[in-house]
Design a protein around this motif. Sequence first.
Motif, PDB file in Angstrom:
ATOM      1  N   GLY A  12     -36.660 -46.061  -7.515  1.00 41.55           N
ATOM      2  CA  GLY A  12     -36.228 -45.191  -8.601  1.00 41.55           C
ATOM      3  C   GLY A  12     -36.895 -43.829  -8.587  1.00 41.55           C
ATOM      4  O   GLY A  12     -36.573 -42.979  -9.406  1.00 41.55           O
ATOM      5  N   ASP A  13     -37.852 -43.602  -7.672  1.00 41.45           N
ATOM      6  CA  ASP A  13     -38.491 -42.291  -7.501  1.00 41.45           C
ATOM      7  C   ASP A  13     -37.820 -41.578  -6.341  1.00 41.45           C
ATOM      8  O   ASP A  13     -37.504 -42.190  -5.320  1.00 41.45           O
ATOM      9  CB  ASP A  13     -39.978 -42.432  -7.157  1.00 41.45           C
ATOM     10  CG  ASP A  13     -40.822 -42.943  -8.308  1.00 41.45           C
ATOM     11  OD1 ASP A  13     -40.354 -42.906  -9.458  1.00 41.45           O
ATOM     12  OD2 ASP A  13     -41.953 -43.395  -8.037  1.00 41.45           O
ATOM     13  N   CYS A  14     -37.634 -40.280  -6.463  1.00 38.74           N
ATOM     14  CA  CYS A  14     -37.038 -39.474  -5.394  1.00 38.74           C
ATOM     15  C   CYS A  14     -37.983 -39.415  -4.191  1.00 38.74           C
ATOM     16  O   CYS A  14     -39.159 -39.076  -4.324  1.00 38.74           O
ATOM     17  CB  CYS A  14     -36.749 -38.066  -5.900  1.00 38.74           C
ATOM     18  SG  CYS A  14     -36.018 -36.968  -4.666  1.00 38.74           S
ATOM     19  N   HIS A  15     -37.441 -39.740  -3.023  1.00 43.19           N
ATOM     20  CA  HIS A  15     -38.225 -39.756  -1.786  1.00 43.19           C
ATOM     21  C   HIS A  15     -38.101 -38.452  -0.979  1.00 43.19           C
ATOM     22  O   HIS A  15     -38.383 -38.430   0.208  1.00 43.19           O
ATOM     23  CB  HIS A  15     -37.785 -40.941  -0.915  1.00 43.19           C
ATOM     24  CG  HIS A  15     -38.277 -42.259  -1.406  1.00 43.19           C
ATOM     25  ND1 HIS A  15     -38.000 -42.747  -2.667  1.00 43.19           N
ATOM     26  CD2 HIS A  15     -39.045 -43.192  -0.804  1.00 43.19           C
ATOM     27  CE1 HIS A  15     -38.561 -43.931  -2.809  1.00 43.19           C
ATOM     28  NE2 HIS A  15     -39.206 -44.224  -1.683  1.00 43.19           N
ATOM     29  N   TRP A  16     -37.691 -37.369  -1.596  1.00 43.99           N
ATOM     30  CA  TRP A  16     -37.562 -36.080  -0.917  1.00 43.99           C
ATOM     31  C   TRP A  16     -38.962 -35.522  -0.638  1.00 43.99           C
ATOM     32  O   TRP A  16     -39.764 -35.325  -1.563  1.00 43.99           O
ATOM     33  CB  TRP A  16     -36.788 -35.110  -1.792  1.00 43.99           C
ATOM     34  CG  TRP A  16     -36.496 -33.809  -1.129  1.00 43.99           C
ATOM     35  CD1 TRP A  16     -37.277 -32.697  -1.130  1.00 43.99           C
ATOM     36  CD2 TRP A  16     -35.333 -33.478  -0.377  1.00 43.99           C
ATOM     37  NE1 TRP A  16     -36.674 -31.693  -0.426  1.00 43.99           N
ATOM     38  CE2 TRP A  16     -35.471 -32.148   0.051  1.00 43.99           C
ATOM     39  CE3 TRP A  16     -34.187 -34.179  -0.016  1.00 43.99           C
ATOM     40  CZ2 TRP A  16     -34.504 -31.505   0.809  1.00 43.99           C
ATOM     41  CZ3 TRP A  16     -33.221 -33.537   0.732  1.00 43.99           C
ATOM     42  CH2 TRP A  16     -33.395 -32.214   1.146  1.00 43.99           C
ATOM     43  N   PRO A  17     -39.302 -35.263   0.637  1.00 53.17           N
ATOM     44  CA  PRO A  17     -40.645 -34.740   0.950  1.00 53.17           C
ATOM     45  C   PRO A  17     -40.802 -33.289   0.498  1.00 53.17           C
ATOM     46  O   PRO A  17     -39.907 -32.475   0.699  1.00 53.17           O
ATOM     47  CB  PRO A  17     -40.719 -34.855   2.466  1.00 53.17           C
ATOM     48  CG  PRO A  17     -39.305 -34.888   2.936  1.00 53.17           C
ATOM     49  CD  PRO A  17     -38.479 -35.468   1.825  1.00 53.17           C
ATOM     50  N   VAL A  18     -41.929 -33.001  -0.111  1.00 53.79           N
ATOM     51  CA  VAL A  18     -42.194 -31.637  -0.579  1.00 53.79           C
ATOM     52  C   VAL A  18     -43.518 -31.085  -0.052  1.00 53.79           C
ATOM     53  O   VAL A  18     -43.943 -30.011  -0.449  1.00 53.79           O
ATOM     54  CB  VAL A  18     -42.155 -31.544  -2.128  1.00 53.79           C
ATOM     55  CG1 VAL A  18     -40.760 -31.800  -2.644  1.00 53.79           C
ATOM     56  CG2 VAL A  18     -43.134 -32.503  -2.776  1.00 53.79           C
ATOM     57  N   SER A  19     -44.162 -31.819   0.837  1.00 53.21           N
ATOM     58  CA  SER A  19     -45.425 -31.354   1.417  1.00 53.21           C
ATOM     59  C   SER A  19     -45.179 -30.212   2.385  1.00 53.21           C
ATOM     60  O   SER A  19     -44.136 -30.159   3.037  1.00 53.21           O
ATOM     61  CB  SER A  19     -46.105 -32.486   2.182  1.00 53.21           C
ATOM     62  OG  SER A  19     -46.407 -33.541   1.331  1.00 53.21           O
ATOM     63  N   HIS A  45     -31.815 -33.138  -5.244  1.00 54.89           N
ATOM     64  CA  HIS A  45     -32.030 -33.195  -3.804  1.00 54.89           C
ATOM     65  C   HIS A  45     -30.818 -33.759  -3.063  1.00 54.89           C
ATOM     66  O   HIS A  45     -30.609 -33.442  -1.901  1.00 54.89           O
ATOM     67  CB  HIS A  45     -33.321 -33.957  -3.482  1.00 54.89           C
ATOM     68  CG  HIS A  45     -34.529 -33.133  -3.788  1.00 54.89           C
ATOM     69  ND1 HIS A  45     -35.480 -33.503  -4.695  1.00 54.89           N
ATOM     70  CD2 HIS A  45     -34.898 -31.917  -3.306  1.00 54.89           C
ATOM     71  CE1 HIS A  45     -36.407 -32.546  -4.763  1.00 54.89           C
ATOM     72  NE2 HIS A  45     -36.065 -31.577  -3.930  1.00 54.89           N
ATOM     73  N   GLN A  46     -30.011 -34.567  -3.732  1.00 48.92           N
ATOM     74  CA  GLN A  46     -28.757 -34.999  -3.112  1.00 48.92           C
ATOM     75  C   GLN A  46     -27.834 -33.806  -2.907  1.00 48.92           C
ATOM     76  O   GLN A  46     -27.160 -33.706  -1.884  1.00 48.92           O
ATOM     77  CB  GLN A  46     -28.069 -36.054  -3.963  1.00 48.92           C
ATOM     78  CG  GLN A  46     -28.721 -37.395  -3.827  1.00 48.92           C
ATOM     79  CD  GLN A  46     -27.926 -38.481  -4.501  1.00 48.92           C
ATOM     80  OE1 GLN A  46     -26.786 -38.293  -4.906  1.00 48.92           O
ATOM     81  NE2 GLN A  46     -28.526 -39.636  -4.613  1.00 48.92           N
ATOM     82  N   LEU A  47     -27.812 -32.902  -3.863  1.00 50.46           N
ATOM     83  CA  LEU A  47     -26.953 -31.710  -3.734  1.00 50.46           C
ATOM     84  C   LEU A  47     -27.356 -30.852  -2.546  1.00 50.46           C
ATOM     85  O   LEU A  47     -26.510 -30.339  -1.829  1.00 50.46           O
ATOM     86  CB  LEU A  47     -27.009 -30.858  -4.998  1.00 50.46           C
ATOM     87  CG  LEU A  47     -26.225 -31.353  -6.190  1.00 50.46           C
ATOM     88  CD1 LEU A  47     -26.509 -30.479  -7.405  1.00 50.46           C
ATOM     89  CD2 LEU A  47     -24.744 -31.386  -5.888  1.00 50.46           C
ATOM     90  N   ILE A  48     -28.652 -30.681  -2.328  1.00 52.37           N
ATOM     91  CA  ILE A  48     -29.070 -29.816  -1.225  1.00 52.37           C
ATOM     92  C   ILE A  48     -29.237 -30.574   0.085  1.00 52.37           C
ATOM     93  O   ILE A  48     -29.270 -29.974   1.143  1.00 52.37           O
ATOM     94  CB  ILE A  48     -30.354 -29.024  -1.567  1.00 52.37           C
ATOM     95  CG1 ILE A  48     -31.552 -29.942  -1.796  1.00 52.37           C
ATOM     96  CG2 ILE A  48     -30.128 -28.134  -2.771  1.00 52.37           C
ATOM     97  CD1 ILE A  48     -32.864 -29.197  -1.966  1.00 52.37           C
TER      98      ILE A  48
END
Length: 58
Positions: A12-19, A45-48
Motif C-alpha cells: 500500500g506504500d508507493c515504491h517509486w524511488p526518489v533517492s 507516479h503512475q501518471l508519470i
Amino acid sequence: MRLVPLAELKRGDCHWPVSPHGAAPDQHLFCGAGTRKGEKWCPYHQLIGYQPRAPRHG
C-alpha cells in the motif's frame, strides 16, 4: 510523498524511488504515498511512470 526507506516500505506504500543517483544502498528512499489496491505506485507516479505507446506506422 513521505520518503520511506526500503526496509520500511509496506503493502500500500508507493515504491517509486526518489533517492539521488548513486545513493548508498542504506540511503535509498521511496515515495511511500498511498497506492490503489494492488498497485505499486501512487496515482501521481503512475501518471508519470506509464507512457502511452506511440501508434505503429507500417
